[in-house]
Design an enzyme around this catalytic site. Structure first.
Site, PDB file in Angstrom:
ATOM      1  CD  GLU A 250      68.586  -2.557  -2.424  1.00  0.00           C
ATOM      2  OE1 GLU A 250      68.630  -2.079  -1.283  1.00  0.00           O
ATOM      3  OE2 GLU A 250      68.186  -1.902  -3.412  1.00  0.00           O
TER       4      GLU A 250
ATOM      5  CG  HIS B 131      74.256   2.853   0.708  1.00  0.00           C
ATOM      6  ND1 HIS B 131      74.295   1.570   0.208  1.00  0.00           N
ATOM      7  CD2 HIS B 131      73.220   3.451   0.079  1.00  0.00           C
ATOM      8  CE1 HIS B 131      73.337   1.418  -0.672  1.00  0.00           C
ATOM      9  NE2 HIS B 131      72.668   2.549  -0.785  1.00  0.00           N
ATOM     10  CG  ASP B 132      70.314   1.752   1.817  1.00  0.00           C
ATOM     11  OD1 ASP B 132      70.459   2.973   1.655  1.00  0.00           O
ATOM     12  OD2 ASP B 132      70.097   0.959   0.872  1.00  0.00           O
TER      13      ASP B 132
ATOM     14  CG  ASP C  75      74.181   1.209  -7.047  1.00  0.00           C
ATOM     15  OD1 ASP C  75      73.047   0.751  -7.260  1.00  0.00           O
ATOM     16  OD2 ASP C  75      74.731   1.208  -5.928  1.00  0.00           O
TER      17      ASP C  75
ATOM     18  CG  ASP D 247      68.555   1.042  -6.101  1.00  0.00           C
ATOM     19  OD1 ASP D 247      69.174   1.033  -5.031  1.00  0.00           O
ATOM     20  OD2 ASP D 247      67.494   1.662  -6.285  1.00  0.00           O
TER      21      ASP D 247
HETATM   22  C1  NOJ Z   1      68.123   1.134  -2.334  1.00  0.00           C
HETATM   23  C2  NOJ Z   1      69.348   1.969  -2.133  1.00  0.00           C
HETATM   24  O1  NOJ Z   1      70.341   1.188  -1.534  1.00  0.00           O
HETATM   25  C3  NOJ Z   1      68.930   3.158  -1.295  1.00  0.00           C
HETATM   26  O2  NOJ Z   1      70.022   3.897  -0.840  1.00  0.00           O
HETATM   27  C4  NOJ Z   1      67.976   3.989  -2.111  1.00  0.00           C
HETATM   28  O3  NOJ Z   1      67.458   5.010  -1.300  1.00  0.00           O
HETATM   29  C5  NOJ Z   1      66.809   3.164  -2.652  1.00  0.00           C
HETATM   30  N1  NOJ Z   1      67.196   1.877  -3.140  1.00  0.00           N
HETATM   31  C6  NOJ Z   1      66.129   3.887  -3.767  1.00  0.00           C
HETATM   32  O4  NOJ Z   1      66.957   3.920  -4.900  1.00  0.00           O
END
Ligand code: NOJ
Length: 562
Positions: free
Chosen positions: A257, A330-331, A98, A200
């Site tokens: 992302e 994970h989100d 990441d 990210d």
């Molecule tokens: C996206 C990540 O996937 C998430 O888990 C994180 O909280 C935010 N970006 C901030 O880094």
């Protein structure tokens, strides 16, 4: 369209904190990952994406990095990491890390310097502004984790910008020195042998000059400023520069992302001739069940909307660019709970959803536990939750007078901890995740849902994923074939075809808990179909008539010569 190894790959995401704990401290770690590499190899995945394992105070579970070139103590040592990497490579798999460089931790040494004085050499590594004339925040942007996106710092009497938590100050990408620091850090990891990066919120790094106020939102003090920081004015320039100065020479795989990305922009970002990134994670399909109030504003998903959206992405990147395929991470809540049925039809609907996704064009991503059909969780008390986004939202809504039960309802459906409960390995205490007390409670359904049982059962979700991956590896049509949606208006079936060199795959997924009849499209009537894969026992071949009968959540794929 060029052929590339990352187009032919399946990626498996590890969220290390919740994957496997080897030393009994209740927190997953690197040696825990190494122990499970044979399990992943058995599944057939090509690439592992590791969520952050860098030194971090864990305000946002590692997405707040204190030192980009050190390993988090709780996860192990650099030697553990090196051993893990070499074990990944010796099994013929690859590893992507990441890359969290929109922001760092406020405990990063750059920020510690930056906040000391206005003329500190590190001051411009971050985004500092004086308050407005009345002393209030420089603008009205809302943090993604509630409240203002600005934090006042007494030492220099200015505010710094943090799009995420106040312990995640945004780096200032306008500063060329910051960019060079980032590129040299990337090269350092690539020299150590990593095969690429998941970036990210990388489309947030270029902010609109002047950081203007966002359009006010009714009844709210702060508003989303994403118009002024997502896909900003210099984003293509920065990504191209990063590609040229860091990624290109190593042939690194990159997946970016990108909240708020559109298909048109994604085509630009992933156009091979532009040399920016290989593929993006878009968000449109995971926003379809949110109302105007954002992710916690629940609304039912319409299958037609999902089909329309995923098809739009398939078509937009058909000839230029490349898609990533995901339904959870994970989100996001667990896929089977959100889009399928996590009760009576858990196994069958998990396989149906996997069929829908893995037969599409793009690189599929599997999130840990998805391959055994793990589900969402419901904890009674807010005290049992750990996620900063959830906890901040809960506090803010309680202060605004929203009843506890109403907030919990939204958390059960959308909270990030749904995906973060420990991976369920077996039926022993704590699901075999840890001999200590897990940092986040295990989902109580682990006696039924666990990897050991899934590996032992040839009809499990796990073995179905294994077969889907194998089919992708052995059939170019799955990787490179064209895509067309069938019967867009239908509210029961998600059906589409893939076409390649005189053949097609006909993919038919019943998204409902009812028996249903699929009307065979004209082009298939009287043709012979060979069964490619299905989540039910089927005849190996058939001659298509006018209709096919489907049981609840049944999925079938046929291969047809034209
Ligand atoms: C996206 C990540 O996937 C998430 O888990 C994180 O909280 C935010 N970006 C901030 O880094």
């Amino acid at each position: 369209m060029s052929k590339q190894w990352w187009k032919e790959s399946v990626v498996y995401q590890i969220y290390p904190r919740s994957f496997n704990d080897s030393n009994g401290d209740g927190i997953g770690d690197l040696n825990g990952i190494t122990e499970k590499l044979d399990y992943l190899k058995g599944l057939g995945v090509d690439v592992i994406w590791l969520s952050p394992v860098y030194d971090s105070p864990n305000d946002d579970n590692g997405y707040d990095i204190r030192d980009y070139q050190a390993i988090m103590d709780e996860f192990g040592t650099m030697e553990d990491w090196e051993r893990m990497l070499s074990e990944v490579h010796s099994r013929g798999m690859r590893l992507i890390m990441d890359l969290v460089v929109n922001h760092s931790s406020d405990e990063h040494r750059w920020f510690a310097e930056s906040r000391k004085s206005k003329d500190n050499p590190y001051r411009d590594y971050y985004i500092w502004r004086p308050g407005k004339a009345d002393g209030s925040e420089p603008n009205n942007w809302e943090s993604a984790f509630s409240g203002s996106a600005w934090q006042y710092d007494e030492q220099t009497e200015e505010y710094f910008l943090h799009i995420f938590s106040k312990k995640q100050p945004d780096l200032n990408w306008e500063n060329p020195v910051v960019r060079e620091e980032v590129y040299s850090m990337i090269r350092w990891w690539l020299d150590k042998g990593v095969d690429g990066f998941r970036m990210d919120v990388i489309n947030f790094i270029s902010k609109v000059d002047g950081l203007p106020d966002a359009e006010p939102q009714e009844g709210k003090k702060y508003a989303s400023g994403s118009k002024y920081f997502a896909n900003g004015p210099r984003i293509h320039e920065f990504l191209h520069e990063m590609n040229q100065k860091a990624m290109k020479e190593y042939g690194a795989m990159t997946v970016a992302e990108m909240p708020s990305v559109t298909p048109e922009l994604a085509q630009k970002y992933t156009d091979e001739d532009r040399e920016e990134v290989d593929m993006v994670f878009q968000f449109e399909h995971v926003d379809l069940d949110s109302g105007p109030g954002g992710k916690w504003d629940l609304r039912p998903l319409k299958l037609r909307d999902l089909k329309e959206n995923l098809t739009k992405w398939q078509k937009a990147l058909e000839h230029k660019g490349w898609n990533s395929l995901y339904m959870n991470n994970h989100d996001q809540p667990r896929m089977v709970s959100r889009f399928g049925n996590d009760g009576e039809y858990r196994v069958k609907s998990a396989k149906m959803l996997a069929t829908m996704l893995h037969m599409m064009k793009g690189t599929p991503y599997i999130y840990q536990g998805e391959e055994i059909g793990m589900t969402n969780v419901r904890f009674d008390s807010i005290e049992e939750y750990e996620d900063i986004e959830t906890l901040n939202m809960y506090r803010e809504k309680r202060e605004a007078g929203v009843p506890h039960e109403d907030i919990m309802k939204a958390i059960y459906v959308k909270g990030r901890d749904n995906a973060r409960t420990p991976v369920q390995w077996n039926t022993t205490e704590n699901a075999g995740f840890s001999t200590g007390i897990p940092w986040l409670k295990v989902n109580p359904n682990y006696k039924e849902i666990n990897a050991e049982a899934a590996v032992a059962d040839p009809n499990s979700v796990y073995h179905y994923y294994r077969r889907l991956i194998e089919l992708r590896h052995n059939n170019e049509i799955v990787v490179y074939g064209g895509y067309d949606l069938i019967q867009p208006e239908d509210e029961t079936f998600f059906a589409y075809e893939r076409r390649y060199e005189g053949e097609s795959l006909l993919v038919i997924c019943n998204f409902t808990g009812e028996n249903a009849i699929f009307h065979v499209p004209d082009g298939y009537k009287n043709k012979a179909g060979q069964l490619f894969i299905s989540n039910m026992e089927q005849d190996q071949s058939l001659s298509f008539g006018n209709e096919l009968h489907f049981t609840p959540y049944e999925a079938r794929v046929y291969r047809v010569k034209h």
